[in-house]
Design an enzyme around this catalytic site. Sequence first.
Site, mmCIF file in Angstrom:
data_model
loop_
_atom_site.group_PDB
_atom_site.id
_atom_site.type_symbol
_atom_site.label_atom_id
_atom_site.label_comp_id
_atom_site.label_asym_id
_atom_site.label_seq_id
_atom_site.Cartn_x
_atom_site.Cartn_y
_atom_site.Cartn_z
ATOM 1 N N HIS A 81 -10.034 1.870 0.840
ATOM 2 C CA HIS A 81 -9.907 0.645 1.643
ATOM 3 C C HIS A 81 -10.997 0.564 2.720
ATOM 4 O O HIS A 81 -10.717 0.180 3.853
ATOM 5 C CB HIS A 81 -8.514 0.607 2.284
ATOM 6 N N HIS A 119 0.803 -1.227 0.000
ATOM 7 C CA HIS A 119 0.000 0.000 0.000
ATOM 8 C C HIS A 119 0.839 1.283 0.000
ATOM 9 O O HIS A 119 0.494 2.269 0.642
ATOM 10 C CB HIS A 119 -0.950 0.007 1.185
ATOM 11 N N GLU A 146 -11.727 -3.632 -3.011
ATOM 12 C CA GLU A 146 -10.649 -2.738 -3.418
ATOM 13 C C GLU A 146 -10.429 -2.843 -4.933
ATOM 14 O O GLU A 146 -9.831 -3.787 -5.422
ATOM 15 C CB GLU A 146 -9.364 -3.093 -2.678
#
Length: 347
Positions: free
Chosen positions: A183, A110, A313
């Site tokens: 998210h 991420h 996602e």
Amino acid sequence: MKTNVEHFGTIEDNEIQLVTLRNDHGVEIKISNYGATITSIKVPDKEGNIDEIVCGFDDLDSYFSPAYTSNAPYFGSTVGRYCSQIKDSKFTLEGVDYQLNKIVGDNNLHGGKKGFDKKIWTVDTYDENKALVTMKLESGHLEEGFPGNVVVWVTFTISNTNELQIDYIATTDQNTPFTITNHSYFNLSGFKDDVLQHTVEIASDKKQVWDDTGAATGNNISVLGKPDDLRTPKKIGDVHDAMGDGFEHYYLFDEKGFELGKVAEIKEENSGRSLEVYTTEPGMLFYTGKYTSDDLNRETGLQYGKFRGLCLETHRYPNGPNIDNAPKSILDKDETYQSTTIFKFGW
């Protein structure tokens, strides 16, 4: 429909704002400019009762608690500069080797130690009479190891057809890996139960193959006829039982290309709530929170934890910089990154 902006707290003398978007049907969404983070989504159920349906906190300090930072679930955040895992935290682009920070074992996750989820975004534009807000972030060359100066905008809009639309735009002055997503963890029961009784339908017949580190290998396999074939609705708990594990699958939407289309639908029978997902992205990581800590809860007492929230996602391929022919995983300096995902709520 309206938008309201208020003080949410301070981080190192920087004011953090909380933006509230409301439509005319009882849908309310709150977004902090810390991490461009959705902190709350409230929607009615079939009887008109309004409940919280995402994991998040009402107090900014809760995002810095030991229970949260040690588990790092990224509740509601905008994650980037490249979301999901990059194998061995490195890639080669145009003959140059780049080394990233190791976040999960040897892999990058991420965007790194201080990805977009931990940045203070600028509230760029909003309209008090329309339920929308745009936030802006500038990411410098070699920030977290990624090349290029990137400018990114994310716009959140809630419509009177109960659609939360998230639009992403980005530019760069140097070719760079780039893909971002939201998210949020959804629980359509309003956290009265876990998500195991939710039904899920995903319009995909294949998924990525991941290695034992959680990085995509570049191979994709068919799910046809298997427990995780979700082209027809299945109860999440039943599929968990059949797989012997929770979901952490990246499903591919090859036939759709980069056109906006419906890719998933979630339903929860007791509340009557539903959630449809539309996206321009080539795939979606479906995650049912198998690593979420049971020590996490909202200040009001809503209990989070394992299998109590699911993520949808939408983004480019995990480990895309290291996969040949991964579609649009590199943002070119001569193009503009554009991506749209819509979450449509029903009850």
